[in-house]
Motif scaffolding. Structure first.
Motif, PDB file in Angstrom:
ATOM      1  N   ILE A  11      -3.513  -2.965  -2.635  1.00  0.00           N
ATOM      2  CA  ILE A  11      -2.261  -2.408  -2.114  1.00  0.00           C
ATOM      3  C   ILE A  11      -1.375  -1.946  -3.266  1.00  0.00           C
ATOM      4  N   ARG A  12      -1.279  -2.756  -4.306  1.00  0.00           N
ATOM      5  CA  ARG A  12      -0.472  -2.373  -5.472  1.00  0.00           C
ATOM      6  C   ARG A  12      -0.962  -1.071  -6.093  1.00  0.00           C
ATOM      7  N   ASP A  13      -2.279  -0.915  -6.187  1.00  0.00           N
ATOM      8  CA  ASP A  13      -2.871   0.222  -6.887  1.00  0.00           C
ATOM      9  C   ASP A  13      -3.254   1.362  -5.954  1.00  0.00           C
ATOM     10  N   ARG A  14      -2.752   1.368  -4.732  1.00  0.00           N
ATOM     11  CA  ARG A  14      -3.126   2.382  -3.748  1.00  0.00           C
ATOM     12  C   ARG A  14      -2.815   3.798  -4.232  1.00  0.00           C
ATOM     13  N   ALA A  15      -3.583   4.729  -3.750  1.00  0.00           N
ATOM     14  CA  ALA A  15      -3.344   6.142  -4.045  1.00  0.00           C
ATOM     15  C   ALA A  15      -2.255   6.682  -3.126  1.00  0.00           C
ATOM     16  N   GLY A  16      -1.686   7.811  -3.520  1.00  0.00           N
ATOM     17  CA  GLY A  16      -0.604   8.395  -2.740  1.00  0.00           C
ATOM     18  C   GLY A  16      -0.997   8.757  -1.332  1.00  0.00           C
ATOM     19  N   ASN A  17      -2.260   9.118  -1.121  1.00  0.00           N
ATOM     20  CA  ASN A  17      -2.701   9.486   0.226  1.00  0.00           C
ATOM     21  C   ASN A  17      -3.035   8.285   1.090  1.00  0.00           C
ATOM     22  N   GLN A  18      -2.840   7.072   0.544  1.00  0.00           N
ATOM     23  CA  GLN A  18      -3.079   5.854   1.315  1.00  0.00           C
ATOM     24  C   GLN A  18      -1.796   5.237   1.852  1.00  0.00           C
ATOM     25  N   GLN A  19      -0.706   5.973   1.745  1.00  0.00           N
ATOM     26  CA  GLN A  19       0.573   5.500   2.251  1.00  0.00           C
ATOM     27  C   GLN A  19       1.334   6.656   2.874  1.00  0.00           C
ATOM     28  N   HIS A  20       2.289   6.301   3.736  1.00  0.00           N
ATOM     29  CA  HIS A  20       3.124   7.313   4.386  1.00  0.00           C
ATOM     30  C   HIS A  20       4.552   6.799   4.421  1.00  0.00           C
ATOM     31  N   LEU A  21       5.471   7.579   3.900  1.00  0.00           N
ATOM     32  CA  LEU A  21       6.886   7.200   3.872  1.00  0.00           C
ATOM     33  C   LEU A  21       7.451   7.219   5.282  1.00  0.00           C
ATOM     34  N   VAL A  22       7.974   6.076   5.734  1.00  0.00           N
ATOM     35  CA  VAL A  22       8.532   5.994   7.085  1.00  0.00           C
ATOM     36  C   VAL A  22      10.044   5.829   7.085  1.00  0.00           C
ATOM     37  N   GLU A  23      10.612   5.388   5.967  1.00  0.00           N
ATOM     38  CA  GLU A  23      12.069   5.280   5.869  1.00  0.00           C
ATOM     39  C   GLU A  23      12.491   5.332   4.412  1.00  0.00           C
ATOM     40  N   GLN A  24      13.627   5.952   4.173  1.00  0.00           N
ATOM     41  CA  GLN A  24      14.180   6.057   2.818  1.00  0.00           C
ATOM     42  C   GLN A  24      15.695   5.989   2.917  1.00  0.00           C
ATOM     43  N   LEU A  25      16.297   5.182   2.076  1.00  0.00           N
ATOM     44  CA  LEU A  25      17.752   5.077   2.090  1.00  0.00           C
ATOM     45  C   LEU A  25      18.262   4.726   0.709  1.00  0.00           C
ATOM     46  N   THR A  26      19.551   4.953   0.511  1.00  0.00           N
ATOM     47  CA  THR A  26      20.224   4.607  -0.736  1.00  0.00           C
ATOM     48  C   THR A  26      21.316   3.585  -0.432  1.00  0.00           C
ATOM     49  N   VAL A  27      21.372   2.548  -1.253  1.00  0.00           N
ATOM     50  CA  VAL A  27      22.431   1.547  -1.126  1.00  0.00           C
ATOM     51  C   VAL A  27      23.469   1.851  -2.197  1.00  0.00           C
ATOM     52  N   PRO A  28      24.656   2.350  -1.826  1.00  0.00           N
ATOM     53  CA  PRO A  28      25.682   2.683  -2.814  1.00  0.00           C
ATOM     54  C   PRO A  28      26.158   1.461  -3.573  1.00  0.00           C
ATOM     55  N   ILE A  29      26.923   1.675  -4.611  1.00  0.00           N
ATOM     56  CA  ILE A  29      27.430   0.564  -5.405  1.00  0.00           C
ATOM     57  C   ILE A  29      28.339  -0.328  -4.557  1.00  0.00           C
ATOM     58  N   ARG A  30      28.296  -1.628  -4.865  1.00  0.00           N
ATOM     59  CA  ARG A  30      29.171  -2.621  -4.247  1.00  0.00           C
ATOM     60  C   ARG A  30      29.137  -2.582  -2.723  1.00  0.00           C
ATOM     61  N   SER A  31      27.942  -2.396  -2.175  1.00  0.00           N
ATOM     62  CA  SER A  31      27.817  -2.321  -0.721  1.00  0.00           C
ATOM     63  C   SER A  31      26.539  -3.012  -0.289  1.00  0.00           C
ATOM     64  N   GLY A  32      26.288  -3.020   1.002  1.00  0.00           N
ATOM     65  CA  GLY A  32      25.086  -3.632   1.533  1.00  0.00           C
ATOM     66  C   GLY A  32      24.477  -2.783   2.628  1.00  0.00           C
ATOM     67  N   ARG A  33      23.175  -2.874   2.783  1.00  0.00           N
ATOM     68  CA  ARG A  33      22.466  -2.188   3.849  1.00  0.00           C
ATOM     69  C   ARG A  33      21.389  -3.126   4.391  1.00  0.00           C
ATOM     70  N   ALA A  34      21.044  -2.942   5.649  1.00  0.00           N
ATOM     71  CA  ALA A  34      19.955  -3.698   6.270  1.00  0.00           C
ATOM     72  C   ALA A  34      19.005  -2.712   6.927  1.00  0.00           C
ATOM     73  N   TRP A  35      17.717  -3.067   6.972  1.00  0.00           N
ATOM     74  CA  TRP A  35      16.709  -2.190   7.545  1.00  0.00           C
ATOM     75  C   TRP A  35      15.519  -3.027   7.984  1.00  0.00           C
TER      76      TRP A  35
END
Length: 281
Positions: free
Chosen positions: A26-50
């Motif tokens: 899993i650590r060494d997987r190739a790019g075609n062995q994964q699919h991005l399902v969510e992407q987010l940015t946590v700004p400074i001094r804040s919190g996010r949950a997902w």
């Protein structure tokens, strides 16, 4: 057995013996062995949950520069099951890295995540005794701030995490002891907890595999990279050393998951000696 060996051990192939070949793939997987399902940015001094579904991978990245992150983990379907920092320190280590696991509270006691990627895995122990990805300490909070500094500040990690999980019907009572990602800590000669500047740089990452359906929350600590003390006579304004963090969640190719199954909750069912006991005597 040496008296300084780990207190908690299991036989080869036992519950503490991780299948390294599986997680290495899993650590060494190739790019075609994964699919991005969510992407987010946590700004400074804040919190996010997902949400991170079981069998998915989540990566936290320093997208601009060093930044300490405080993380909490819950079973998505039963938040009474959450990360147990103290038992994880005993079963794994006080500072975690690849192939270590984060364990859940009683009565569940099972691995919630397995760490599959750590760009700081070779940091080891520095000259002051510091190590990264800390389970020794816990989150900064406004109650301690009020006690030590005699002023209110609403953007400590405890508060950030509290705000982050509010949309999931959780409160500050559900916020728990954290994993401090990218944080460098140790114990000094007086056995006191210390924090030092994070060694992370732009592009460093910390990645884990979800063993269960998880709710994850992250706080970008108001201390930033911890190069400026937050408390004491040398305390200063930390705003300039704060950076956002990036979060990505990936689904994996089914072949990578061959043979994997979600861990079962602890098998103990002894009812703590209360079964059949006559409490009238």
């Amino acid at each position: 057995m040496n008296m300084t060996d780990a207190a908690y051990q299991s036989a080869p192939g036992g519950p503490l013996d991780v299948d390294r070949a599986f997680y290495t793939a899993i650590r060494d997987r190739a790019g075609n062995q994964q699919h991005l399902v969510e992407q987010l940015t946590v700004p400074i001094r804040s919190g996010r949950a997902w949400v991170v579904p079981a069998g998915h991978v989540c990566r936290v990245t320093t997208i601009e520069g060093a930044q300490v992150a405080d993380m909490n983990f819950w079973n998505l379907h039963d938040p009474r099951e959450r990360m147990w920092a103290a038992r994880t320190r005993q079963l794994q280590a006080a500072h975690v890295t690849e192939f270590d696991r984060l364990w859940s509270t009683l009565p569940f006691l099972r691995p919630m995540v397995t760490i599959t990627g750590d760009s700081l895995r070779d940091y080891g122990q520095d000259a002051e005794g510091g190590r990264v990805h800390d389970l020794l300490g816990t989150r900064c909070d406004p109650y301690v701030n009020r006690m030590l500094e005699d002023e209110d500040f609403d953007f400590h990690c405890h508060s950030n995490l509290t705000r982050a999980v509010a949309p999931y019907a959780l409160t500050e009572f559900d916020v728990h002891d954290v994993l401090n990602v990218f944080q460098c800590t140790g114990l000094n000669a007086a056995d006191e907890y210390f924090m030092k500047t994070s060694p992370a740089q732009h592009g460093d990452y910390f990645e884990f595999f979800a063993e269960l359906d998880l709710l994850v929350a992250l706080s970008t600590c108001p201390g930033g990279d911890l190069s400026v003390p937050m408390f004491g006579p040398d305390a200063g304004d930390t705003l300039s050393v704060c950076s956002p963090l990036g979060v990505e969640v990936f689904s994996l190719d089914e072949q990578l998951l061959t043979g994997w199954r979600q861990p079962q909750r602890a098998a103990y069912a002894g009812q703590h000696g209360m079964k059949g006991h006559d409490w009238t005597q």
